[in-house]
Design a protein around this motif. Structure first.
Motif, PDB file in Angstrom:
ATOM      1  N   SER A 113       0.838  -1.207   0.000  1.00 15.12           N
ATOM      2  CA  SER A 113       0.000   0.000   0.000  1.00 15.12           C
ATOM      3  C   SER A 113       0.868   1.250   0.000  1.00 15.12           C
ATOM      4  O   SER A 113       2.068   1.185   0.300  1.00 15.12           O
ATOM      5  N   TYR A 114       0.233   2.375  -0.332  1.00 17.61           N
ATOM      6  CA  TYR A 114       0.955   3.651  -0.392  1.00 17.61           C
ATOM      7  C   TYR A 114      -0.010   4.779  -0.052  1.00 17.61           C
ATOM      8  O   TYR A 114      -1.234   4.608  -0.110  1.00 17.61           O
ATOM      9  N   LYS A 115       0.571   5.943   0.299  1.00 18.34           N
ATOM     10  CA  LYS A 115      -0.281   7.087   0.662  1.00 18.34           C
ATOM     11  C   LYS A 115       0.431   8.380   0.261  1.00 18.34           C
ATOM     12  O   LYS A 115       1.616   8.572   0.614  1.00 18.34           O
ATOM     13  N   ILE A 116      -0.268   9.240  -0.470  1.00 17.86           N
ATOM     14  CA  ILE A 116       0.310  10.548  -0.826  1.00 17.86           C
ATOM     15  C   ILE A 116       0.361  11.400   0.438  1.00 17.86           C
ATOM     16  O   ILE A 116      -0.667  11.619   1.085  1.00 17.86           O
ATOM     17  N   THR A 117       1.558  11.859   0.812  1.00 18.14           N
ATOM     18  CA  THR A 117       1.693  12.623   2.054  1.00 18.14           C
ATOM     19  C   THR A 117       1.954  14.111   1.810  1.00 18.14           C
ATOM     20  O   THR A 117       1.689  14.935   2.680  1.00 18.14           O
ATOM     21  N   ILE A 128       8.434   7.310  -2.371  1.00 12.31           N
ATOM     22  CA  ILE A 128       8.479   7.564  -3.820  1.00 12.31           C
ATOM     23  C   ILE A 128       8.219   9.047  -4.060  1.00 12.31           C
ATOM     24  O   ILE A 128       7.387   9.650  -3.379  1.00 12.31           O
ATOM     25  N   THR A 129       8.929   9.641  -5.015  1.00 10.14           N
ATOM     26  CA  THR A 129       8.673  11.027  -5.422  1.00 10.14           C
ATOM     27  C   THR A 129       8.248  11.031  -6.886  1.00 10.14           C
ATOM     28  O   THR A 129       8.918  10.427  -7.725  1.00 10.14           O
ATOM     29  N   LEU A 130       7.137  11.695  -7.197  1.00  5.73           N
ATOM     30  CA  LEU A 130       6.676  11.841  -8.582  1.00  5.73           C
ATOM     31  C   LEU A 130       6.797  13.309  -8.974  1.00  5.73           C
ATOM     32  O   LEU A 130       6.351  14.174  -8.217  1.00  5.73           O
ATOM     33  N   ALA A 131       7.392  13.602 -10.132  1.00  2.68           N
ATOM     34  CA  ALA A 131       7.547  14.997 -10.572  1.00  2.68           C
ATOM     35  C   ALA A 131       6.894  15.196 -11.936  1.00  2.68           C
ATOM     36  O   ALA A 131       6.759  14.249 -12.713  1.00  2.68           O
ATOM     37  N   LYS A 132       6.495  16.459 -12.215  1.00  2.00           N
ATOM     38  CA  LYS A 132       5.835  16.856 -13.472  1.00  2.00           C
ATOM     39  C   LYS A 132       4.483  16.150 -13.628  1.00  2.00           C
ATOM     40  O   LYS A 132       4.168  15.606 -14.691  1.00  2.00           O
ATOM     41  N   ILE A 133       3.695  16.158 -12.578  1.00  2.00           N
ATOM     42  CA  ILE A 133       2.410  15.462 -12.558  1.00  2.00           C
ATOM     43  C   ILE A 133       1.271  16.471 -12.736  1.00  2.00           C
ATOM     44  O   ILE A 133       1.321  17.579 -12.217  1.00  2.00           O
ATOM     45  N   GLU A 134       0.230  16.088 -13.489  1.00  2.00           N
ATOM     46  CA  GLU A 134      -0.902  16.995 -13.766  1.00  2.00           C
ATOM     47  C   GLU A 134      -1.715  17.293 -12.498  1.00  2.00           C
ATOM     48  O   GLU A 134      -2.011  18.440 -12.197  1.00  2.00           O
ATOM     49  N   ASP A 135      -2.119  16.240 -11.796  1.00  2.00           N
ATOM     50  CA  ASP A 135      -2.971  16.406 -10.613  1.00  2.00           C
ATOM     51  C   ASP A 135      -2.918  15.117  -9.781  1.00  2.00           C
ATOM     52  O   ASP A 135      -2.271  14.147 -10.164  1.00  2.00           O
ATOM     53  N   GLU A 136      -3.627  15.127  -8.658  1.00  2.00           N
ATOM     54  CA  GLU A 136      -3.568  13.946  -7.769  1.00  2.00           C
ATOM     55  C   GLU A 136      -4.184  12.711  -8.428  1.00  2.00           C
ATOM     56  O   GLU A 136      -3.781  11.592  -8.140  1.00  2.00           O
ATOM     57  N   LYS A 137      -5.150  12.938  -9.321  1.00  4.04           N
ATOM     58  CA  LYS A 137      -5.769  11.789 -10.023  1.00  4.04           C
ATOM     59  C   LYS A 137      -4.693  11.088 -10.873  1.00  4.04           C
ATOM     60  O   LYS A 137      -4.594   9.853 -10.853  1.00  4.04           O
ATOM     61  N   ILE A 158      -0.543   6.722 -11.728  1.00 10.70           N
ATOM     62  CA  ILE A 158       0.874   6.345 -11.850  1.00 10.70           C
ATOM     63  C   ILE A 158       1.269   5.412 -10.706  1.00 10.70           C
ATOM     64  O   ILE A 158       1.985   4.431 -10.905  1.00 10.70           O
ATOM     65  N   LEU A 159       0.769   5.698  -9.517  1.00 10.87           N
ATOM     66  CA  LEU A 159       1.112   4.854  -8.365  1.00 10.87           C
ATOM     67  C   LEU A 159       0.554   3.437  -8.529  1.00 10.87           C
ATOM     68  O   LEU A 159       1.209   2.458  -8.162  1.00 10.87           O
ATOM     69  N   VAL A 167       4.822  15.170  -6.093  1.00  5.54           N
ATOM     70  CA  VAL A 167       4.086  14.406  -5.078  1.00  5.54           C
ATOM     71  C   VAL A 167       5.039  13.503  -4.301  1.00  5.54           C
ATOM     72  O   VAL A 167       5.865  12.807  -4.893  1.00  5.54           O
ATOM     73  N   ILE A 168       4.930  13.537  -2.970  1.00  5.12           N
ATOM     74  CA  ILE A 168       5.718  12.651  -2.115  1.00  5.12           C
ATOM     75  C   ILE A 168       4.791  11.563  -1.579  1.00  5.12           C
ATOM     76  O   ILE A 168       3.699  11.865  -1.101  1.00  5.12           O
ATOM     77  N   VAL A 169       5.247  10.338  -1.656  1.00  5.85           N
ATOM     78  CA  VAL A 169       4.384   9.196  -1.317  1.00  5.85           C
ATOM     79  C   VAL A 169       5.078   8.287  -0.303  1.00  5.85           C
ATOM     80  O   VAL A 169       6.215   7.845  -0.537  1.00  5.85           O
ATOM     81  N   GLU A 170       4.402   8.025   0.793  1.00  7.45           N
ATOM     82  CA  GLU A 170       4.932   7.031   1.750  1.00  7.45           C
ATOM     83  C   GLU A 170       4.424   5.665   1.350  1.00  7.45           C
ATOM     84  O   GLU A 170       3.288   5.529   0.899  1.00  7.45           O
ATOM     85  N   ILE A 171       5.266   4.642   1.515  1.00  8.03           N
ATOM     86  CA  ILE A 171       4.864   3.298   1.093  1.00  8.03           C
ATOM     87  C   ILE A 171       5.021   2.313   2.249  1.00  8.03           C
ATOM     88  O   ILE A 171       5.792   2.546   3.181  1.00  8.03           O
TER      89      ILE A 171
END
Ligand code: SF4
Length: 187
Positions: free
Chosen positions: A5-9, A70-79, A84-85, A23-27
């Motif tokens: 599982s993961y969670k956008i923090t 995990i770090t995601l960059a250049k992302i449109e929105d949380e959706k 991607i996650l 977006v920073i994501v804890e896993i």
């Protein structure tokens, strides 16, 4: 299952494009055991085995996998981040399940490009690094003929966000980064 599982923090503005987000994501658990197998099967990854980081470039976006976030960059929105996650979760788990049939690759498969670095520098051409321009500095940095600490302005508060992304990229690619950054980089 390696990644359960993961969670956008944290959701932050993207530096290269103000209309996009980072977006920073804890896993749950640690995923670094999958990295050499992902590095063997995906094109264009930047794998830093000693630092346990793997950066994946896809459709102009950057996904940096650490052992426990995990770090995601250049992302449109949380959706889009959630989509991607989901893709990353399947990719990591399926690749890890097939690991006995994959020759692990521990090498750095791709180097950073000067333009990638240039976009994250202050861009003022102030010459304090003793180079004629930020682009010249970026070219030298890619060639490992200088170090990021020589760009003093980058370490001011004004460039905090750019600095964070750039030091993450440089560290993932095995470049020298200031020790203070390494000590404070935990999310
Ligand atoms: S010190 Fe930094 S901002 Fe100034 S020219 Fe060099 S790279 Fe650019």
């Amino acid at each position: 299952m390696l990644l359960d599982s993961y969670k956008i923090t944290r959701v932050l503005p993207c530096l290269a494009d103000p209309e996009k987000i980072r977006v920073i994501v804890e896993i749950s658990g640690e995923i670094h055991e999958a990295f050499p197998y992902l590095n063997a099967t995906l094109k264009g990854c930047i794998y830093n085995h000693p630092a346990n980081t793997l950066t994946i470039k896809k459709d102009g976006k950057l996904f940096t996998l650490h052992a426990n976030h995990i770090t995601l960059a250049k992302i449109e929105d949380e959706k889009e981040a959630e989509e991607i996650l989901g893709w990353l979760k399947d990719l990591i788990n399926e690749t890890y399940e097939k690991r006995e049939r994959i020759e692990p690759n521990y090498s750095m498969a791709a180097e950073l490009k000067a333009l990638d670095i240039f976009k994250l520098l202050p861009g003022t051409n102030c010459k304090r690094c003793r180079e004629p321009s930020c682009l010249a500095f970026a070219v030298k940095l890619v060639g490992r003929d200088t170090e990021i600490a020589k760009c003093d302005p980058l370490f001011s508060e004004e460039y905090q966000e750019k600095r964070h992304v750039l030091l993450d990229l440089l560290h993932a690619a095995g470049h020298e980064v200031p020790g203070a950054y390494l000590e404070s980089k935990e999310v």
